[in-house]
Write an enzyme that holds these catalytic residues in place. Structure first.
Site, PDB file in Angstrom:
ATOM      1  N   ASP A 216       4.687  39.231  16.389  1.00 38.98           N
ATOM      2  CA  ASP A 216       5.758  39.112  15.392  1.00 38.98           C
ATOM      3  C   ASP A 216       6.171  37.654  15.269  1.00 38.98           C
ATOM      4  O   ASP A 216       5.640  36.774  15.971  1.00 38.98           O
ATOM      5  CB  ASP A 216       6.965  39.990  15.775  1.00 38.98           C
ATOM      6  CG  ASP A 216       7.667  40.571  14.540  1.00 38.98           C
ATOM      7  OD1 ASP A 216       7.895  39.811  13.582  1.00 38.98           O
ATOM      8  OD2 ASP A 216       7.987  41.765  14.525  1.00 38.98           O
ATOM      9  N   HIS A 254       5.757  48.663   4.097  1.00 40.90           N
ATOM     10  CA  HIS A 254       6.693  48.885   2.988  1.00 40.90           C
ATOM     11  C   HIS A 254       7.500  47.632   2.673  1.00 40.90           C
ATOM     12  O   HIS A 254       8.099  47.526   1.614  1.00 40.90           O
ATOM     13  CB  HIS A 254       7.609  50.087   3.257  1.00 40.90           C
ATOM     14  CG  HIS A 254       8.570  49.909   4.401  1.00 40.90           C
ATOM     15  ND1 HIS A 254       9.553  50.828   4.678  1.00 40.90           N
ATOM     16  CD2 HIS A 254       8.701  48.942   5.343  1.00 40.90           C
ATOM     17  CE1 HIS A 254      10.251  50.442   5.725  1.00 40.90           C
ATOM     18  NE2 HIS A 254       9.759  49.311   6.139  1.00 40.90           N
TER      19      HIS A 254
END
Length: 330
Positions: A216, A254
């Site tokens: 990340d 998404h």
């Protein structure tokens, strides 16, 4: 105008009023999380308003305000009110809704709720109209930067955001691990956009033959705790990702372009529609929730083999989960 039309007009007015005031539910739930829910849970028995006020232990407590808040929470079915013959006051107890709001519980939405209702999260929603008319995201219109830039430069909000994402992951991983087999996953697996590493840690803990990498952005990894069998790697997935035998992408895609069922009447279909608007306001590169056909089209365009789509709904945790297996065409 006949009686049926008059009733419909009145009903329409009532619906508008309820929708306009719906923000109060989030505010009230936030109040309940900060004190009330844990007080009732920790005592383990239904409590009167007097007992709750005593546990709050504030010298400036507004008892009338607390009473009205409790009445609101009961009306919205967030708490239950019970009556016992030997008690002169109503008693308050947690129900299946408020049990999700306890702190320090794996199956809890407390941290997620505190992030969703944080002033920095809600204030950018007012930029929805500008976002539609002028382009850019609502958060860009409000703060002048995109979501990830805002998070990276605000350490306190970064912590709240990370805790909220981890909370959401905790509430789904039990269902994933009880319904999906990872025995076939070999070697190294990278969780792309894995936050503070909650998901990959759960997977590696149950399947220790897997070498886990949590990948990340740097400001996210800086908050990540140490896990046995998991390596944290900083980076930007749009530039490069660590090499691996398999990749996990959970609640990430998404953000940039949950199976959406716009006409569905399932228990979580309304929530998916809500998240779709949130994705539109927060994510700058086509963030959205997608239908099953849209996901299949994306995989096809990316030259993945026919995917296996698995759905499962558990009592715990919260979501109607959908997993997609896909392998790159050789």
């Amino acid at each position: 105008m006949n009686k049926k039309e008059e009733d419909a007009i009145i009903q329409g007015q009532s619906m508008i009023m309820q929708h306009l005031q719906s923000f109060l539910i989030g505010v009230a739930i936030r109040c309940a999380i900060e004190k009330i829910v844990d007080i009732i849970h920790n005592r383990g028995v239904p409590l009167t308003l007097t007992h709750i006020a005593h546990e709050i232990n504030s010298p400036t407590l507004n008892l009338d305000g607390l009473s009205r808040l409790m009445r609101f929470l009961v009306r919205k079915q967030i708490l239950d009110e019970v009556h016992e013959p030997e008690c002169n006051e109503p008693l308050y107890v947690l129900n299946y809704c408020s049990k999700w709001l306890k702190h320090d519980e794996r199956n809890s939405l407390a941290a997620f709720t505190m992030w969703m209702t944080h002033p920095d999260s809600t204030s950018n929603f007012l930029g929805l109209k500008q976002s539609i008319i002028e382009g850019d995201t609502a958060i860009q219109k409000t703060y002048g930067v995109e979501l990830w830039d805002f998070v990276s430069t605000n350490p306190q909000y970064n912590r709240i955001f990370n805790e909220g994402m981890a909370c959401f992951t905790w509430s789904t991983m039990d269902a994933i691990l009880s319904s999906y087999e990872f025995h076939g996953v070999k070697g190294t697996s990278v969780d792309i956009g894995g936050g503070i590493g909650t998901a990959i840690n759960d997977i590696v803990t149950k399947y220790p033959h897997i070498k886990g990498i949590n990948f990340d952005l740097p400001h996210i990894i800086s908050d990540a705790p140490t896990y046995q069998g998991v390596t944290h790697v900083e980076g930007d997935m749009f530039k490069a990702i660590p090499p691996a035998n398999s990749y996990l992408i959970k609640s990430v895609l998404h953000n940039w372009d949950i199976i959406l069922n716009p006409r569905g009447d399932g228990v979580f279909d309304d929530a998916c529609i809500n998240f779709d608007i949130i994705m539109f306001m927060a994510c700058n590169i086509g963030g959205r929730e997608r239908t099953e056909d849209e996901w299949k089209a994306i995989l096809e365009d990316a030259q993945f083999n026919s995917s296996k789509l698995s759905r499962f709904l558990r009592t715990y945790p919260l979501w109607k989960l959908t997993m997609i297996d896909a392998s790159k065409r050789v």
